[in-house]
Write an enzyme that holds these catalytic residues in place. Structure first.
Site, PDB file in Angstrom:
ATOM      1  N   CYS A   1      41.729   8.326 -20.969  1.00 36.42           N
ATOM      2  CA  CYS A   1      42.005   9.559 -20.242  1.00 36.42           C
ATOM      3  C   CYS A   1      43.372  10.065 -20.676  1.00 36.42           C
ATOM      4  O   CYS A   1      44.379   9.381 -20.517  1.00 36.42           O
ATOM      5  CB  CYS A   1      41.988   9.320 -18.736  1.00 36.42           C
ATOM      6  SG  CYS A   1      42.363  10.821 -17.786  1.00 36.42           S
TER       7      CYS A   1
ATOM      8  N   TYR B   1      53.087   2.883 -18.613  1.00 38.10           N
ATOM      9  CA  TYR B   1      54.005   2.644 -17.496  1.00 38.10           C
ATOM     10  C   TYR B   1      53.486   1.771 -16.370  1.00 38.10           C
ATOM     11  O   TYR B   1      54.158   0.847 -15.924  1.00 38.10           O
ATOM     12  CB  TYR B   1      54.472   3.983 -16.915  1.00 38.10           C
ATOM     13  CG  TYR B   1      55.218   3.813 -15.623  1.00 38.10           C
ATOM     14  CD1 TYR B   1      56.468   3.207 -15.609  1.00 38.10           C
ATOM     15  CD2 TYR B   1      54.656   4.199 -14.412  1.00 38.10           C
ATOM     16  CE1 TYR B   1      57.153   2.991 -14.426  1.00 38.10           C
ATOM     17  CE2 TYR B   1      55.347   3.993 -13.228  1.00 38.10           C
ATOM     18  CZ  TYR B   1      56.585   3.392 -13.231  1.00 38.10           C
ATOM     19  OH  TYR B   1      57.249   3.166 -12.071  1.00 38.10           O
TER      20      TYR B   1
ATOM     21  N   CYS C   1      42.890   5.283 -17.844  1.00 42.31           N
ATOM     22  CA  CYS C   1      44.162   6.014 -17.771  1.00 42.31           C
ATOM     23  C   CYS C   1      45.157   5.456 -18.785  1.00 42.31           C
ATOM     24  O   CYS C   1      45.530   4.279 -18.730  1.00 42.31           O
ATOM     25  CB  CYS C   1      44.732   5.894 -16.361  1.00 42.31           C
ATOM     26  SG  CYS C   1      46.393   6.581 -16.170  1.00 42.31           S
TER      27      CYS C   1
ATOM     28  N   ASN D   1      41.246   1.605  -4.952  1.00 45.00           N
ATOM     29  CA  ASN D   1      42.304   2.064  -5.856  1.00 45.00           C
ATOM     30  C   ASN D   1      41.795   3.294  -6.582  1.00 45.00           C
ATOM     31  O   ASN D   1      40.754   3.247  -7.233  1.00 45.00           O
ATOM     32  CB  ASN D   1      42.652   0.965  -6.866  1.00 45.00           C
ATOM     33  CG  ASN D   1      43.677   1.426  -7.884  1.00 45.00           C
ATOM     34  OD1 ASN D   1      44.423   2.364  -7.643  1.00 45.00           O
ATOM     35  ND2 ASN D   1      43.700   0.773  -9.029  1.00 45.00           N
ATOM     36  N   GLY D   2      42.506   4.405  -6.467  1.00 50.19           N
ATOM     37  CA  GLY D   2      42.091   5.635  -7.128  1.00 50.19           C
ATOM     38  C   GLY D   2      42.182   6.823  -6.197  1.00 50.19           C
ATOM     39  O   GLY D   2      42.853   6.784  -5.162  1.00 50.19           O
TER      40      GLY D   2
ATOM     41  N   SER E   1      60.040  -0.717 -17.420  1.00 46.17           N
ATOM     42  CA  SER E   1      58.843  -0.458 -18.212  1.00 46.17           C
ATOM     43  C   SER E   1      59.129   0.062 -19.608  1.00 46.17           C
ATOM     44  O   SER E   1      58.248   0.046 -20.470  1.00 46.17           O
ATOM     45  CB  SER E   1      57.934   0.536 -17.473  1.00 46.17           C
ATOM     46  OG  SER E   1      58.631   1.723 -17.182  1.00 46.17           O
TER      47      SER E   1
ATOM     48  N   CYS F   1      46.667  14.197 -18.395  1.00 47.14           N
ATOM     49  CA  CYS F   1      48.016  14.658 -18.047  1.00 47.14           C
ATOM     50  C   CYS F   1      48.769  15.178 -19.275  1.00 47.14           C
ATOM     51  O   CYS F   1      49.733  15.927 -19.147  1.00 47.14           O
ATOM     52  CB  CYS F   1      48.812  13.556 -17.356  1.00 47.14           C
ATOM     53  SG  CYS F   1      48.995  12.040 -18.307  1.00 47.14           S
TER      54      CYS F   1
ATOM     55  N   CYS G   1      47.570   2.383  -5.856  1.00 46.76           N
ATOM     56  CA  CYS G   1      47.548   1.080  -5.213  1.00 46.76           C
ATOM     57  C   CYS G   1      47.005   0.007  -6.132  1.00 46.76           C
ATOM     58  O   CYS G   1      46.682   0.252  -7.287  1.00 46.76           O
ATOM     59  CB  CYS G   1      46.713   1.123  -3.933  1.00 46.76           C
ATOM     60  SG  CYS G   1      45.008   1.617  -4.222  1.00 46.76           S
TER      61      CYS G   1
ATOM     62  N   ASP H   1      62.688   5.920 -23.195  1.00 51.27           N
ATOM     63  CA  ASP H   1      62.090   5.986 -21.860  1.00 51.27           C
ATOM     64  C   ASP H   1      60.591   6.166 -22.009  1.00 51.27           C
ATOM     65  O   ASP H   1      60.103   6.577 -23.072  1.00 51.27           O
ATOM     66  CB  ASP H   1      62.700   7.150 -21.073  1.00 51.27           C
ATOM     67  CG  ASP H   1      62.584   6.955 -19.572  1.00 51.27           C
ATOM     68  OD1 ASP H   1      61.927   5.982 -19.156  1.00 51.27           O
ATOM     69  OD2 ASP H   1      63.138   7.772 -18.819  1.00 51.27           O
ATOM     70  N   ASP H   2      59.843   5.863 -20.943  1.00 49.79           N
ATOM     71  CA  ASP H   2      58.386   5.941 -21.042  1.00 49.79           C
ATOM     72  C   ASP H   2      57.850   7.340 -20.799  1.00 49.79           C
ATOM     73  O   ASP H   2      56.788   7.694 -21.309  1.00 49.79           O
ATOM     74  CB  ASP H   2      57.724   4.952 -20.078  1.00 49.79           C
ATOM     75  CG  ASP H   2      58.256   5.067 -18.664  1.00 49.79           C
ATOM     76  OD1 ASP H   2      58.120   6.145 -18.067  1.00 49.79           O
ATOM     77  OD2 ASP H   2      58.818   4.085 -18.153  1.00 49.79           O
TER      78      ASP H   2
ATOM     79  N   GLY I   1      52.367  -0.532  -5.439  1.00 49.98           N
ATOM     80  CA  GLY I   1      52.496   0.140  -4.146  1.00 49.98           C
ATOM     81  C   GLY I   1      53.297  -0.692  -3.174  1.00 49.98           C
ATOM     82  O   GLY I   1      53.106  -1.900  -3.089  1.00 49.98           O
TER      83      GLY I   1
ATOM     84  N   CYS J   1      47.624  15.209 -12.410  1.00 48.87           N
ATOM     85  CA  CYS J   1      46.588  14.175 -12.360  1.00 48.87           C
ATOM     86  C   CYS J   1      45.896  14.252 -11.010  1.00 48.87           C
ATOM     87  O   CYS J   1      46.549  14.378  -9.978  1.00 48.87           O
ATOM     88  CB  CYS J   1      47.193  12.792 -12.569  1.00 48.87           C
ATOM     89  SG  CYS J   1      45.978  11.452 -12.408  1.00 48.87           S
TER      90      CYS J   1
END
Length: 472
Positions: A447, A252, A246, A112-113, A293, A450, A12, A355-356, A38, A392
């Site tokens: 971070c 992205y 992150c 958010n999180g 993106s 992932c 979000c 692509d991302d 979101g 994640c």
């Protein structure tokens, strides 16, 4: 790309303003600029100094709020939220901000999180008599605050925040003040700005541009800001911090016109594309990116390689952001509606498709097939991030390794599945170099969980949580 239309979905975005006579309208426009974070629900809570008024619902910002709604939301302080459902699932009861009323006053809360120890904390609170009104992990904080035996609200906040594990950027609002808090790892972005004599806070700096605010600085890990009519002050609720923003925010999630830790996102993505061209030189005729993106990275790749950039794929601007749809079936259906190949650009050409990321691989396979059907002689897929091999737990919708194609498959196996003539991912080292973040720690921490499986927070809390001796 559309990060695979798909499976990488950020939870979000939050926006707040304090000290503005038109707080609700400022928040409305701020939320519109954060709509990419979101689309399932949105809400605005406003205080007039005596009570908090709220309006929220499922859908887009423009769908939920009418002119009459905005006229009714009178006050000089407001917080708002746009939501993609990860923790807690969908449902109108989970749309934020959440509003709690008690004899000592009201509290509005936006988050958010994702809290990695929410389940354990929720069980502990229920055992102590709490009754939850939502399935969202966000509600946990309000119960922890209310059950604290500390006398001062700020002390209650600090104690509650130190109970939490995971990623959180919180906006809390009472009738008389706005409180901002960021987790000790700074996993989610959060910045503060100035609009005349007012303060604004947002998940991304692009929201400041929309409302005409000036960026001041980023909120620091473990920091809590208290904003009221006396001004703004900073409190530290923990010194055990380690910046771990992150990295996918650069790759992205964030808008290209946002700045993260004073680095423009578009520039960051161009740098990723340039580094990718150095690591993956390919003999081809044209470079194209998957909107939106990946466009910046594609431009960077083209500049570094000397191969011309062309619009080989066109995005239908009149279709919603279908990758944010909560089911895989809806995400896959959105691919054909969302993108169209430009035959005049790709026919007979050797195409480099930038692509991302690749999450599940289904969308990449469809786009490669789409380009070849349009006449592309070769399609070489290059990805401006490393393979996403690990789930994640911090608010991105990849909760298990099984749903990640790179979780158990090699690059060559993925290439065969998507049907590309070649497939290259950016290296972790190359990504950090492109972002100017080779040195970890301090303000340069990232971070990379992932990609590497090395999580910044305590892994055991994902399963068992921790109470850290909270005093009820």
């Amino acid at each position: 790309m559309l990060a695979e239309l798909r499976g990488l979905n950020e939870e979000c975005g939050v926006f707040g303003v304090w000290g503005h006579h038109n707080a609700a309208h400022i928040t409305y426009y701020g939320l519109q600029s954060l709509q990419h974070r979101g689309q399932e629900g949105t809400g605005i809570a406003v205080t007039d100094g005596k009570q908090i008024h709220i309006k929220k619902g499922e859908g887009l910002v423009t769908e939920v709020f009418s002119k009459n709604d905005m006229d009714d939301l009178q006050g000089t302080g407001a917080i708002g939220h746009v939501r993609y459902a990860t923790a807690g699932g969908s449902g109108p009861e989970n749309v934020q901000p959440l509003l709690f009323k008690s004899q000592t006053g009201s509290l509005a809360l936006a988050h958010n999180g994702n809290l990695t120890n929410a389940t354990v904390l929720r069980s502990l609170l229920e055992a102590e008599g709490s009754i939850f009104q939502t399935t969202s992990d966000t509600e946990v904080l309000a119960h922890l605050i209310k059950r604290s035996k500390r006398t001062q609200f700020i002390d209650q906040m600090k104690a509650a925040l130190n109970m939490l594990q995971g990623a959180y950027a919180y906006l809390l609002m009472t009738e008389t003040e706005l409180i901002v808090a960021l987790d000790p790892y700074g996993l989610r972005p959060l910045s503060i700005g100035r609009l005349g004599d007012s303060y604004v806070v947002a998940s991304e700096t692009c929201a400041f541009d929309i409302v005409g605010a000036d960026y001041i600085r980023d909120v620091q890990p473990g920091e809590m800001l208290i904003i009221n009519h006396d001004g703004i002050r900073s409190e530290i609720f923990t010194t055990q911090t380690q910046m771990s923003l992150c990295t996918m925010e650069y790759v992205y999630f964030s808008r290209p016109d946002s700045d993260l830790q004073e680095m423009n996102v578009h520039t960051a993505r161009k740098n990723l594309g340039k580094q990718l061209a150095l690591e993956a030189p390919i003999d081809a005729d044209v470079v194209t990116g998957v909107p939106d993106s990946s466009i910046s990275a594609a431009i960077g790749y083209a500049e570094e390689s000397g191969i011309p950039y062309e619009l080989g794929l066109i995005k239908n601007r009149y279709v919603g952001r279908t990758f944010i749809q909560p089911t895989q079936q809806l995400r896959e259906q959105g691919v054909k509606m969302k993108l169209s190949p430009v035959r005049g650009v790709v026919e007979g050409k050797r195409v480099i498709m930038v692509d991302d990321s690749i999450v599940r691989g289904t969308t990449s396979r469809r786009i490669v097939r789409m380009l070849k059907k349009a006449g592309a002689r070769e399609v070489h897929v290059v990805i401006s991030s490393p393979p996403i091999k690990h789930p994640c737990f911090y608010g991105i919708d990849t909760s298990s390794r099984e749903e990640l194609i790179a979780g158990d498959k090699s690059v060559e196996e993925i290439r065969q599945i998507i049907g590309a003539d070649s497939l290259t991912f950016l290296s972790v080292e190359g990504m950090l170099k492109a972002l100017g973040r080779e040195q970890s720690g301090g303000m340069k921490g990232s971070c990379l969980a992932c990609f590497t499986g090395k999580y910044p927070t305590e892994r055991e809390t994902f399963a068992v949580g921790t109470t850290r001796g909270f005093d009820f």
